[in-house]
Design a protein around this motif. Structure first.
Motif, PDB file in Angstrom:
ATOM      1  N   SER A 513      -6.200  73.098  25.385  1.00  0.00           N
ATOM      2  CA  SER A 513      -6.497  71.693  25.676  1.00  0.00           C
ATOM      3  C   SER A 513      -5.446  71.153  26.638  1.00  0.00           C
ATOM      4  N   LYS A 514      -5.707  69.984  27.200  1.00  0.00           N
ATOM      5  CA  LYS A 514      -4.727  69.333  28.064  1.00  0.00           C
ATOM      6  C   LYS A 514      -3.475  68.955  27.276  1.00  0.00           C
ATOM      7  N   LEU A 515      -3.667  68.578  26.011  1.00  0.00           N
ATOM      8  CA  LEU A 515      -2.522  68.235  25.171  1.00  0.00           C
ATOM      9  C   LEU A 515      -1.545  69.404  25.098  1.00  0.00           C
ATOM     10  N   LEU A 516      -2.048  70.597  24.777  1.00  0.00           N
ATOM     11  CA  LEU A 516      -1.174  71.762  24.659  1.00  0.00           C
ATOM     12  C   LEU A 516      -0.654  72.211  26.015  1.00  0.00           C
ATOM     13  N   GLY A 517      -1.442  71.960  27.069  1.00  0.00           N
ATOM     14  CA  GLY A 517      -1.014  72.328  28.413  1.00  0.00           C
ATOM     15  C   GLY A 517       0.210  71.569  28.876  1.00  0.00           C
ATOM     16  N   SER A 518       0.447  70.379  28.338  1.00  0.00           N
ATOM     17  CA  SER A 518       1.653  69.617  28.666  1.00  0.00           C
ATOM     18  C   SER A 518       2.710  69.711  27.566  1.00  0.00           C
ATOM     19  N   LEU A 519       2.269  69.945  26.326  1.00  0.00           N
ATOM     20  CA  LEU A 519       3.204  70.032  25.198  1.00  0.00           C
ATOM     21  C   LEU A 519       4.060  71.294  25.266  1.00  0.00           C
ATOM     22  N   PHE A 520       3.437  72.461  25.447  1.00  0.00           N
ATOM     23  CA  PHE A 520       4.160  73.723  25.350  1.00  0.00           C
ATOM     24  C   PHE A 520       5.222  73.910  26.436  1.00  0.00           C
ATOM     25  N   PRO A 521       4.946  73.602  27.723  1.00  0.00           N
ATOM     26  CA  PRO A 521       6.017  73.748  28.714  1.00  0.00           C
ATOM     27  C   PRO A 521       7.239  72.886  28.404  1.00  0.00           C
ATOM     28  N   ARG A 522       7.008  71.649  27.945  1.00  0.00           N
ATOM     29  CA  ARG A 522       8.145  70.769  27.627  1.00  0.00           C
ATOM     30  C   ARG A 522       8.882  71.291  26.403  1.00  0.00           C
ATOM     31  N   LEU A 523       8.140  71.764  25.405  1.00  0.00           N
ATOM     32  CA  LEU A 523       8.747  72.264  24.179  1.00  0.00           C
ATOM     33  C   LEU A 523       9.679  73.443  24.465  1.00  0.00           C
ATOM     34  N   ILE A 524       9.207  74.426  25.240  1.00  0.00           N
ATOM     35  CA  ILE A 524      10.012  75.614  25.513  1.00  0.00           C
ATOM     36  C   ILE A 524      11.128  75.309  26.510  1.00  0.00           C
TER      37      ILE A 524
END
Length: 563
Positions: A513-524
């Motif tokens: 999803s778009k949510l995970l597409g922006s969440l994961f790069p910032r998280l890592i």
């Protein structure tokens, strides 16, 4: 006649020239190990010039292996450095041709960033750092994201051979192949290295050990473990432990079995020569959301994730049948799930895996869960632990929704299991909300409350308790330069009470999803700033990955406490 040692030294330069020429012209290097080819070529090359009495295989190994291996390792490193330098020069050349980039407008900060105290991170000794760092990434779980984030950093070069000793950072799905004593910078004068797993993370990521460790910790701290996790029975399939575990489970199970099922239950207990005792101290009426007349339980193998091997069970016979299947070898059909151009599910069996386990957990099913649009959901949050046992909690996460309407009497996994890995294969996945996911803002709007303050803060405290239960075990030998990111799964019942379901090592980073597409790069990326970048120094810079309306200047990993 010359000795083998002298002849070997004389031919070293000639072999180096021959091997360099072979590297630049041969396509075989794409499919063969450089080291194996080099050894083969060296033997062929030298055997034609060394006198016959020195041509035995043993002599060749003794006299030439060190020279060949040293030459190959030197050539591989020099080649990697040359590629990195050429790539850097190309980027600089391209940047000179581009117009200047306009400054980005300031974004409104959601909250002030907390600067973590240095004591919660590994104190790094002063040492001269190399100009180039090498990293290795194992494939799987969106490893392309990890590669992208490291390539954006200064002086990092990827290597493909996990056995090289000069690797500075390793990232893998599992810790398979990690030598913690030597690879994590624990030996004197060893090169600085970092790993993305703890040596004993199974003390909390394994469902069996989580249940035992959390209960032991709560008993010592005069807490009630059943205020944090659903009633659980950890059972090990050794003779003595199996009898004790099943005795406790059957005693509790029979106490809350519906009256119309008691006769059949007692027949099963008698036929298998099981035993049970008097009712345990735990009262079902203390936890009304766990008991709504169905007496549902969840059977969980101890060491699996993504919903694999989990069964919702309704009677003792089902539990016995599943237990026997795991003892004899449970056949798991692993599927590859894709969508075609019409967004239709296309599946194919990759392979059949035989699973066996000696440890499992039988946990009480929450029969009155909180619902969104009539569907069950769970909450995935993220925790990071550093080698000095600093506890960090990521400020954002996701709510993962089931596809089908909740009904405790239904047997479909699409009703009961909310993992993305399970729901993704449903034809209606993503039709109601993208990726069957809510962010915390959407949850606040739906429930008309400050979801972060009234719910997420509680999840943070439960997560801290869970990791405090293993603080003496997870990094027992105090290995340096390890860190790990965990996925924490929670369920809310109808009273908004949170229950910890499990702790996952290697949480999924697959983007659905778009949510995970922006969440994961910032998280890592933010995690690397607190770990990798502190050991392998980088220039401080704002995040390149905006998320919601947080400032790019702040790190979204909140330091909470020291374990």
């Amino acid at each position: 006649m010359q000795s083998a040692q002298k002849l070997t030294q004389q031919n070293q330069d000639a072999f180096s020239q021959f091997f360099d020429k072979y590297i630049s012209s041969s396509s075989k290097l794409q499919t063969h190990s450089v080291r194996e080819l080099a050894q083969k070529l060296a033997i062929q090359y030298f055997s034609g010039q060394i006198p016959p009495r020195f041509q035995t295989e043993n002599n060749m190994r003794k006299k030439n292996r060190k020279i060949v291996y040293k030459q190959i390792e030197t050539d591989a490193i020099e080649k990697a450095k040359a590629q990195f330098k050429a790539k850097k020069e190309r980027k600089e050349s391209q940047l000179r041709k581009l117009p200047p980039v306009p400054k980005k407008q300031d974004t409104q900060e959601r909250s002030l960033s907390m600067q973590p105290p240095l004591k919660c991170l590994s104190a790094q000794p002063k040492r001269s750092m190399p100009s180039t760092y090498f990293y290795y990434i194992g494939e799987g779980n969106n490893h392309e994201l990890i590669k992208k984030l490291l390539d954006e950093r200064q002086n990092w070069v990827q290597v493909k051979d996990a056995s090289l000793k000069n690797i500075n950072f390793k990232w893998q799905e599992t810790e398979k192949g990690y030598e913690y004593r030597t690879l994590a910078g624990n030996l004197k004068d060893s090169k600085p290295q970092m790993l993305n797993h703890f040596e004993f993370h199974a003390e909390i990521s394994n469902k069996y050990h989580l249940a035992l460790n959390f209960k032991t910790f709560c008993d010592k701290s005069q807490l009630n473990v059943q205020d944090y996790i659903p009633i659980s029975f950890a059972i090990e399939c050794t003779n003595q432990n199996l009898k004790a575990g099943l005795f406790n489970f059957l005693t509790f199970y029979r106490s809350y079995c519906p009256q119309h099922q008691l006769q059949e239950l007692d027949k099963t207990i008698k036929s298998y020569q099981f035993k049970y005792g008097s009712q345990l101290e735990t009262k079902g009426d203390q936890y009304p959301t766990l008991f709504a007349g169905e007496n549902l339980w969840i059977f969980k193998p101890a060491n699996m994730n993504q919903g694999r091997g989990i069964h919702v069970v309704r009677n003792l016979q089902e539990i016995i049948d599943i237990y026997n299947r795991y003892q004899n070898g449970y056949k798991e059909h692993l599927l590859e799930v894709k969508r075609n151009e019409n967004n239709e599910i296309v599946t194919k069996i990759i392979y059949i895996n035989t699973l066996m386990t000696e440890q499992f957990v039988i946990q009480k099913y929450i029969e009155k869960p909180l619902l969104i649009k009539g569907r069950k959901f769970d909450i995935r949050t993220y925790v990071m632990i550093t080698s000095n046992l600093g506890f960090f909690f990521f400020r954002e996460g996701q709510l993962r929704l089931a596809t089908e309407t909740f009904d405790a009497k239904q047997q479909s996994n699409y009703v009961h299991l909310t993992n993305n890995a399970v729901q993704y294969s449903h034809p209606q996945y993503g039709k109601t909300e993208e990726g069957n996911q809510y962010n915390f803002d959407q949850a606040s709007q739906y429930f008309k409350m400050d979801f972060r303050k009234e719910v997420i803060q509680k999840l943070k405290q439960i997560s801290l308790l869970a990791f405090q239960s293993v603080k003496g075990k997870i990094n027992k030998y105090k290995r340096k330069n390890c860190f790990e990111i965990y996925g924490m799964d929670f369920i809310l019942d109808v009273d908004f009470k949170p229950w910890l379901i499990e702790v996952n090592t290697n949480p999924s980073l697959e983007v659905t999803s778009k949510l995970l597409g922006s969440l994961f790069p910032r998280l890592i990326d933010d995690a690397f700033k607190l770990t990798v970048d502190r050991l392998f120094h980088q220039q401080k810079a704002a995040s390149k990955y905006p998320f919601l309306n947080y400032s790019n200047e702040e790190n979204l990993w909140e330091y909470v406490n020291q374990l």
